[in-house]
Design an enzyme around this catalytic site. Structure first.
Site, PDB file in Angstrom:
ATOM      1  N   ARG A 125       0.852  -1.200   0.000  1.00 48.26           N
ATOM      2  CA  ARG A 125       0.000   0.000   0.000  1.00 48.26           C
ATOM      3  C   ARG A 125       0.885   1.245   0.000  1.00 48.26           C
ATOM      4  O   ARG A 125       0.572   2.257  -0.601  1.00 48.26           O
ATOM      5  CB  ARG A 125      -0.949   0.007   1.208  1.00 48.26           C
ATOM      6  CG  ARG A 125      -1.680   1.327   1.357  1.00 48.26           C
ATOM      7  CD  ARG A 125      -2.889   1.308   2.275  1.00 48.26           C
ATOM      8  NE  ARG A 125      -2.793   0.416   3.397  1.00 48.26           N
ATOM      9  CZ  ARG A 125      -2.085   0.634   4.508  1.00 48.26           C
ATOM     10  NH1 ARG A 125      -1.375   1.737   4.650  1.00 48.26           N
ATOM     11  NH2 ARG A 125      -2.078  -0.259   5.465  1.00 48.26           N
ATOM     12  N   TYR A 165     -16.530  18.161 -13.923  1.00 53.04           N
ATOM     13  CA  TYR A 165     -16.988  16.773 -13.926  1.00 53.04           C
ATOM     14  C   TYR A 165     -18.011  16.561 -12.792  1.00 53.04           C
ATOM     15  O   TYR A 165     -17.768  16.941 -11.642  1.00 53.04           O
ATOM     16  CB  TYR A 165     -15.765  15.851 -13.763  1.00 53.04           C
ATOM     17  CG  TYR A 165     -16.154  14.416 -13.586  1.00 53.04           C
ATOM     18  CD1 TYR A 165     -16.947  13.762 -14.533  1.00 53.04           C
ATOM     19  CD2 TYR A 165     -15.767  13.700 -12.461  1.00 53.04           C
ATOM     20  CE1 TYR A 165     -17.327  12.447 -14.353  1.00 53.04           C
ATOM     21  CE2 TYR A 165     -16.137  12.377 -12.285  1.00 53.04           C
ATOM     22  CZ  TYR A 165     -16.925  11.765 -13.231  1.00 53.04           C
ATOM     23  OH  TYR A 165     -17.317  10.464 -13.056  1.00 53.04           O
ATOM     24  N   ASP A 171      -7.390  20.263 -12.711  1.00 48.09           N
ATOM     25  CA  ASP A 171      -7.732  18.958 -13.279  1.00 48.09           C
ATOM     26  C   ASP A 171      -7.401  19.023 -14.771  1.00 48.09           C
ATOM     27  O   ASP A 171      -8.075  19.696 -15.546  1.00 48.09           O
ATOM     28  CB  ASP A 171      -9.226  18.680 -13.038  1.00 48.09           C
ATOM     29  CG  ASP A 171      -9.647  17.291 -13.528  1.00 48.09           C
ATOM     30  OD1 ASP A 171      -8.967  16.754 -14.416  1.00 48.09           O
ATOM     31  OD2 ASP A 171     -10.649  16.774 -13.027  1.00 48.09           O
ATOM     32  N   LYS A 217      -8.482   8.235 -18.603  1.00 47.32           N
ATOM     33  CA  LYS A 217      -8.815   8.857 -19.880  1.00 47.32           C
ATOM     34  C   LYS A 217      -7.604   8.828 -20.824  1.00 47.32           C
ATOM     35  O   LYS A 217      -7.166   7.776 -21.199  1.00 47.32           O
ATOM     36  CB  LYS A 217      -9.340  10.274 -19.618  1.00 47.32           C
ATOM     37  CG  LYS A 217     -10.400  10.313 -18.494  1.00 47.32           C
ATOM     38  CD  LYS A 217     -11.666   9.637 -18.897  1.00 47.32           C
ATOM     39  CE  LYS A 217     -12.595   9.200 -17.778  1.00 47.32           C
ATOM     40  NZ  LYS A 217     -12.693   9.929 -16.557  1.00 47.32           N
TER      41      LYS A 217
HETATM   42  C1  LIG Z   1     -12.350  15.818 -15.795  1.00 44.97           C
HETATM   43  C2  LIG Z   1     -12.483  14.594 -14.932  1.00 44.97           C
HETATM   44  N1  LIG Z   1     -11.929  14.596 -13.707  1.00 44.97           N
HETATM   45  C3  LIG Z   1     -12.022  13.514 -12.892  1.00 44.97           C
HETATM   46  C4  LIG Z   1     -12.725  12.385 -13.280  1.00 44.97           C
HETATM   47  C5  LIG Z   1     -12.825  11.219 -12.337  1.00 44.97           C
HETATM   48  O1  LIG Z   1     -11.959  10.196 -12.721  1.00 44.97           O
HETATM   49  P1  LIG Z   1     -12.206   8.628 -12.483  1.00 44.97           P
HETATM   50  O2  LIG Z   1     -13.420   8.252 -13.272  1.00 44.97           O
HETATM   51  O3  LIG Z   1     -10.930   8.009 -12.955  1.00 44.97           O
HETATM   52  O4  LIG Z   1     -12.425   8.429 -11.021  1.00 44.97           O
HETATM   53  C6  LIG Z   1     -13.310  12.341 -14.543  1.00 44.97           C
HETATM   54  C7  LIG Z   1     -14.055  11.151 -14.974  1.00 44.97           C
HETATM   55  O5  LIG Z   1     -14.779  11.169 -15.944  1.00 44.97           O
HETATM   56  C8  LIG Z   1     -13.189  13.490 -15.397  1.00 44.97           C
HETATM   57  O6  LIG Z   1     -13.749  13.514 -16.621  1.00 44.97           O
END
Ligand SMILES: Cc1ncc(COP(=O)(O)O)c(C=O)c1O
Length: 368
Positions: free
Chosen positions: A35, A87, A159, A184
């Site tokens: 971990r 998101y 982000d 992604k």
């Molecule tokens: C811009 C963005 N940030 C964070 C996330 C969250 O990521 P995860 O689905 O890997 O938990 C997403 C998921 O679609 C996203 O599009």
């Protein structure tokens, strides 16, 4: 990436282990328990830091786990200023989980970064920015946000999932933490869920590494390995995502049934000049509305595409189509999303790397 130091293997091995044998208590090779550390993850953390022009990388079991770790830097009473088009899962985590712990979130329009100033007070600790935003592709000026965060001693978190490090490096514009849903573009093949943080400040890294280990939302070594493999082709994939994105955005724009086309490469896209300044290309994420702005009309298109698969997520080599209002952003109340421009007919495309003529033909037969 360096070859594996133990064997010279060109591909980083998947260290599928939960623990490491010690010669005597405390006498070990830097690895005690999986971990806390894992050699496959260590290589990925270095790779992530390197492609984001940062000093330190930290990996998590998902993008949301990475978001959760950053939010745990906060204390009850703290306030965060957040871009209002973001998101849906991030919105849900902030409003439904962290708000219960006494943290206040202001969701605001950041097209003009100066707007942030109105919401600053002595409790503000963090500015949270997504750019380009999901799903409206709004562009936020990172340099301007960083000027405010530096002046006020706040943390600027960006982000960078939509742009990927190939198109944008927020640390270079003054961000303190870059976050990725590596699920992604970094993974790139829709076969892994993974999250990452990159930063330059050693104290911040220590705090976040403490949270990573204490809370334990770490990825397994196989998932870390998949992201490592994805990163090796990021630049090639992104080039094609950008080329295909541009061709499709321009094609959609001249279609008589299509309303607005949101793609940050258009010269008349809001803050296009900022996009040109802080990004090296405009990517393959496009949203568009239909002149018939109804869920029924959107469903008609969404159910007819064949190359564009109807699915949540983005950034993979295969093209995806989605309906933010009922899928990725269903957790945002309708009035709030419509007010922000996320209307009922809005369709989001994650343009993949397939032959662009085939993709356009697919959209043509679906839109009619
Ligand atoms: C811009 C963005 N940030 C964070 C996330 C969250 O990521 P995860 O689905 O890997 O938990 C997403 C998921 O679609 C996203 O599009």
């Amino acid at each position: 990436m360096e070859p594996d130091p133990l064997s010279g293997a060109i591909m980083t091995p998947i260290y599928q282990t939960s623990t490491y044998v010690q010669n005597a208590p405390g006498d070990h090779k830097g690895y005690e328990y999986a971990r806390t550390q894992n050699p496959t993850r260590t290589v990925l953390q270095h790779a992530l830091a390197s492609i984001e022009n940062g000093k330190f990388g930290l990996c998590f079991g998902s993008g949301m786990a990475a978001t959760d770790a950053v939010a745990k830097l906060l204390q009850p009473g703290d306030e965060v200023i957040v871009s209002n088009d973001l998101y849906g899962g991030t919105y849900r985590l902030f409003t439904k989980v962290f708000a219960n712990y006494g943290i206040k979130f202001h969701f605001i329009a950041m097209k003009d970064a100066g707007n942030i100033r109105q919401y600053l007070n002595e409790n503000t600790q963090m500015i949270w920015v997504e750019t380009p935003t999901n799903p409206l592709l709004n562009i936020i000026d990172l340099e301007a946000c960083a000027a405010i965060s530096k002046e006020k001693g706040l943390l600027l978190v960006v982000d960078n999932t939509f742009a990927s490090p190939y198109l944008q490096n927020p640390l270079d514009w003054g961000a303190d933490i870059v976050l990725h849903s590596a699920t992604k573009y970094l993974g790139g093949h829709s076969d892994v869920v993974h999250g990452a943080l990159v930063m330059n400040d050693a104290d911040l890294e220590e705090k976040l590494r403490f949270i990573q280990n204490s809370c334990g939302a770490v990825p397994g070594p196989h998932d870390a390995w998949l992201v490592l493999r994805g990163i090796k082709t990021l630049h090639v994939r992104m080039q094609r995502h950008c080329e295909n994105g541009e061709a499709i955005a321009k094609w959609l724009r001249q279609h008589p049934k299509v309303g607005k086309v949101l793609w940050c490469g258009f010269e008349d896209h809001p803050n296009h000049e900022v996009a040109k300044k802080q990004m090296r290309g405009f990517g393959g994420m496009i949203s568009f509305t239909l002149k018939d702005d109804s869920i029924e009309a959107a469903n008609g298109v969404l159910s007819k595409t064949t190359l564009f698969s109807l699915a949540e997520s983005l950034g993979g080599v295969e093209s995806l189509i989605g309906h933010p209002a009922t899928m990725t952003h269903a957790s945002i109340p309708r009035e709030e999303r419509i007010q922000n421009g996320l209307v009922d007919s809005l369709i989001r495309l994650s343009v993949g790397i397939e032959d662009v003529d085939d993709l356009i033909a697919d959209l043509q037969q679906a839109i009619g």
